[in-house]
Design a protein around this motif. Structure first.
Motif, PDB file in Angstrom:
ATOM      1  N   ALA A  15      43.359  26.563  12.065  1.00 60.24           N
ATOM      2  CA  ALA A  15      42.267  26.912  12.978  1.00 60.24           C
ATOM      3  C   ALA A  15      41.107  25.935  12.831  1.00 60.24           C
ATOM      4  N   ILE A  16      40.800  25.551  11.597  1.00 61.82           N
ATOM      5  CA  ILE A  16      39.710  24.599  11.368  1.00 61.82           C
ATOM      6  C   ILE A  16      40.023  23.257  12.019  1.00 61.82           C
ATOM      7  N   LEU A  17      41.230  22.772  11.833  1.00 58.25           N
ATOM      8  CA  LEU A  17      41.600  21.453  12.352  1.00 58.25           C
ATOM      9  C   LEU A  17      41.788  21.447  13.869  1.00 58.25           C
ATOM     10  N   LYS A  18      42.179  22.575  14.438  1.00 58.21           N
ATOM     11  CA  LYS A  18      42.453  22.656  15.872  1.00 58.21           C
ATOM     12  C   LYS A  18      41.180  22.886  16.695  1.00 58.21           C
ATOM     13  N   ARG A  19      40.170  23.483  16.102  1.00 59.79           N
ATOM     14  CA  ARG A  19      38.977  23.888  16.843  1.00 59.79           C
ATOM     15  C   ARG A  19      38.271  22.701  17.489  1.00 59.79           C
ATOM     16  N   ARG A  20      37.873  22.886  18.740  1.00 61.23           N
ATOM     17  CA  ARG A  20      37.035  21.940  19.458  1.00 61.23           C
ATOM     18  C   ARG A  20      35.983  22.725  20.238  1.00 61.23           C
ATOM     19  N   SER A  21      34.864  22.095  20.508  1.00 63.74           N
ATOM     20  CA  SER A  21      33.829  22.728  21.317  1.00 63.74           C
ATOM     21  C   SER A  21      34.230  22.628  22.788  1.00 63.74           C
ATOM     22  N   ILE A  22      34.515  23.765  23.371  1.00 65.45           N
ATOM     23  CA  ILE A  22      34.983  23.829  24.754  1.00 65.45           C
ATOM     24  C   ILE A  22      33.804  24.107  25.683  1.00 65.45           C
ATOM     25  N   LYS A  23      33.674  23.307  26.718  1.00 64.47           N
ATOM     26  CA  LYS A  23      32.551  23.447  27.654  1.00 64.47           C
ATOM     27  C   LYS A  23      32.959  24.045  28.994  1.00 64.47           C
ATOM     28  N   THR A  24      34.272  24.172  29.225  1.00 68.35           N
ATOM     29  CA  THR A  24      34.762  24.723  30.493  1.00 68.35           C
ATOM     30  C   THR A  24      35.777  25.816  30.182  1.00 68.35           C
ATOM     31  N   ILE A 144      26.409  31.621   9.386  1.00 63.84           N
ATOM     32  CA  ILE A 144      27.665  31.854   8.660  1.00 63.84           C
ATOM     33  C   ILE A 144      28.540  32.821   9.457  1.00 63.84           C
ATOM     34  N   ALA A 145      27.925  33.886   9.989  1.00 67.99           N
ATOM     35  CA  ALA A 145      28.671  34.847  10.799  1.00 67.99           C
ATOM     36  C   ALA A 145      29.215  34.183  12.063  1.00 67.99           C
ATOM     37  N   ALA A 146      28.420  33.320  12.683  1.00 69.86           N
ATOM     38  CA  ALA A 146      28.866  32.621  13.890  1.00 69.86           C
ATOM     39  C   ALA A 146      30.054  31.711  13.593  1.00 69.86           C
ATOM     40  N   THR A 147      30.056  31.093  12.428  1.00 72.87           N
ATOM     41  CA  THR A 147      31.187  30.243  12.041  1.00 72.87           C
ATOM     42  C   THR A 147      32.441  31.075  11.839  1.00 72.87           C
ATOM     43  N   HIS A 148      32.277  32.267  11.262  1.00 74.74           N
ATOM     44  CA  HIS A 148      33.422  33.188  11.158  1.00 74.74           C
ATOM     45  C   HIS A 148      33.993  33.479  12.544  1.00 74.74           C
ATOM     46  N   LEU A 149      33.106  33.755  13.502  1.00 75.53           N
ATOM     47  CA  LEU A 149      33.555  34.043  14.869  1.00 75.53           C
ATOM     48  C   LEU A 149      34.350  32.879  15.439  1.00 75.53           C
ATOM     49  N   LEU A 156      43.053  33.087  16.992  1.00 76.85           N
ATOM     50  CA  LEU A 156      43.641  34.112  17.854  1.00 76.85           C
ATOM     51  C   LEU A 156      43.865  33.621  19.287  1.00 76.85           C
ATOM     52  N   GLY A 157      43.804  32.303  19.481  1.00 76.57           N
ATOM     53  CA  GLY A 157      44.128  31.741  20.788  1.00 76.57           C
ATOM     54  C   GLY A 157      42.969  31.613  21.746  1.00 76.57           C
ATOM     55  N   LEU A 158      41.758  31.832  21.265  1.00 78.73           N
ATOM     56  CA  LEU A 158      40.565  31.711  22.090  1.00 78.73           C
ATOM     57  C   LEU A 158      39.815  30.432  21.756  1.00 78.73           C
ATOM     58  N   SER A 159      38.883  30.074  22.609  1.00 79.78           N
ATOM     59  CA  SER A 159      38.074  28.884  22.378  1.00 79.78           C
ATOM     60  C   SER A 159      36.602  29.261  22.405  1.00 79.78           C
ATOM     61  N   THR A 160      35.786  28.389  21.824  1.00 79.34           N
ATOM     62  CA  THR A 160      34.363  28.668  21.678  1.00 79.34           C
ATOM     63  C   THR A 160      33.563  27.375  21.799  1.00 79.34           C
ATOM     64  N   CYS A 161      32.246  27.558  21.801  1.00 80.96           N
ATOM     65  CA  CYS A 161      31.342  26.410  21.778  1.00 80.96           C
ATOM     66  C   CYS A 161      30.020  26.847  21.143  1.00 80.96           C
ATOM     67  N   PHE A 162      29.652  26.208  20.042  1.00 83.10           N
ATOM     68  CA  PHE A 162      28.307  26.434  19.503  1.00 83.10           C
ATOM     69  C   PHE A 162      27.308  25.862  20.491  1.00 83.10           C
ATOM     70  N   MET A 163      26.357  26.670  20.932  1.00 83.79           N
ATOM     71  CA  MET A 163      25.345  26.212  21.885  1.00 83.79           C
ATOM     72  C   MET A 163      23.977  26.177  21.225  1.00 83.79           C
ATOM     73  N   ASN A 164      23.335  25.028  21.327  1.00 85.04           N
ATOM     74  CA  ASN A 164      22.003  24.869  20.746  1.00 85.04           C
ATOM     75  C   ASN A 164      20.981  24.491  21.804  1.00 85.04           C
ATOM     76  N   GLY A 165      21.363  24.599  23.086  1.00 83.70           N
ATOM     77  CA  GLY A 165      20.461  24.246  24.178  1.00 83.70           C
ATOM     78  C   GLY A 165      19.992  25.486  24.919  1.00 83.70           C
ATOM     79  N   TRP A 166      18.912  26.081  24.454  1.00 82.88           N
ATOM     80  CA  TRP A 166      18.390  27.285  25.078  1.00 82.88           C
ATOM     81  C   TRP A 166      16.922  27.426  24.697  1.00 82.88           C
ATOM     82  N   ILE A 167      16.214  28.281  25.415  1.00 82.19           N
ATOM     83  CA  ILE A 167      14.786  28.512  25.171  1.00 82.19           C
ATOM     84  C   ILE A 167      14.653  29.882  24.497  1.00 82.19           C
TER      85      ILE A 167
END
Length: 221
Positions: A15-24, A144-149, A156-167
């Motif tokens: 999971a660590i090696l496969k993970r990528r930040s998905i934007k779409t 740390i909790a967000a990294t667990h997510l 589990l076959g889902l994708s994610t993206c850490f987002m740091n662009g918000w107000i």
């Protein structure tokens, strides 16, 4: 659309090696039982003294998603993904009533009376000693909790993206926390099924940023 399911979870290294930040993202929903599993794995994360000083808001309503996207410079992954986890950090959690946490520790057998008595004094003292660092420490726990997510979702076959662009003030308005100055927004994480693959852009050699004992003594494995 019917929810997509993955039959076998990935192991942690995969999971660590496969993970990528998905934007779409696809608009396919996440099955309720799968979403519950994600929440369970997210809140299994460690936190200082186990005070669990995060507030996690699952933004799923279409109007809420639109408002959250507007608070995030109109990034469309929030609109596309079926759910976005908003990780907020409560810098005063250690000063509040710790009884539910302490009693739970006793019930599970993880802590004894001595530990609970120690925590009753140590946690408020620790919080007071942190002073202006309380916000920073709470955000660390939330991250740390967000990294667990993110890793649980990937496995589990889902994708994610850490987002740091918000107000922050606008995000707090969306989640109903405008009147809480002690709550900080740590990160936003859309979760769903990737609409397109993303390749690994690579990492620097260890010698660039991994050292032994002191910076400048590169790790040369």
């Amino acid at each position: 659309m019917s929810p997509i399911t993955q039959t076998q979870a990935l192991d942690v290294p995969s999971a660590i090696l496969k993970r990528r930040s998905i934007k779409t993202f696809k608009t396919d929903p996440i099955a309720p039982e799968l979403l519950k599993q994600l929440v369970e794995l997210t809140v299994a994360a460690p936190s200082s003294y186990n005070i669990q000083d995060w507030q996690i808001i699952l933004v799923q309503d279409e109007a809420q998603k639109a408002a959250l996207a507007a608070a995030s410079w109109n990034q469309q992954q929030i609109i596309q993904a079926p759910v976005t986890f908003v990780f907020a950090a409560d810098s005063t959690a250690g000063e509040k009533n710790l009884t539910p946490i302490l009693e739970r520790g006793l019930q599970t057998g993880a802590w004894n009376e001595g530990t609970v008595n120690y925590f009753q004094t140590a946690v408020p003292q620790f919080q007071a000693a942190l002073g202006d660092k309380r916000r920073e420490y709470a955000i660390k726990d939330a991250m740390i909790a967000a990294t667990h997510l993110v890793l649980a979702a990937e496995s589990l076959g889902l994708s994610t993206c850490f987002m740091n662009g918000w107000i922050e003030d606008k995000v707090k308005e969306v989640i109903g926390a405008t009147e809480n100055p002690d709550l900080a927004i740590a990160v936003l994480v859309p979760v769903g099924y990737a609409a397109e693959p993303r390749l690994n852009p690579g990492r620097l050699p260890f010698s660039y940023n991994v050292s032994v004992d002191r910076i400048g003594n590169p790790y040369g494995a």
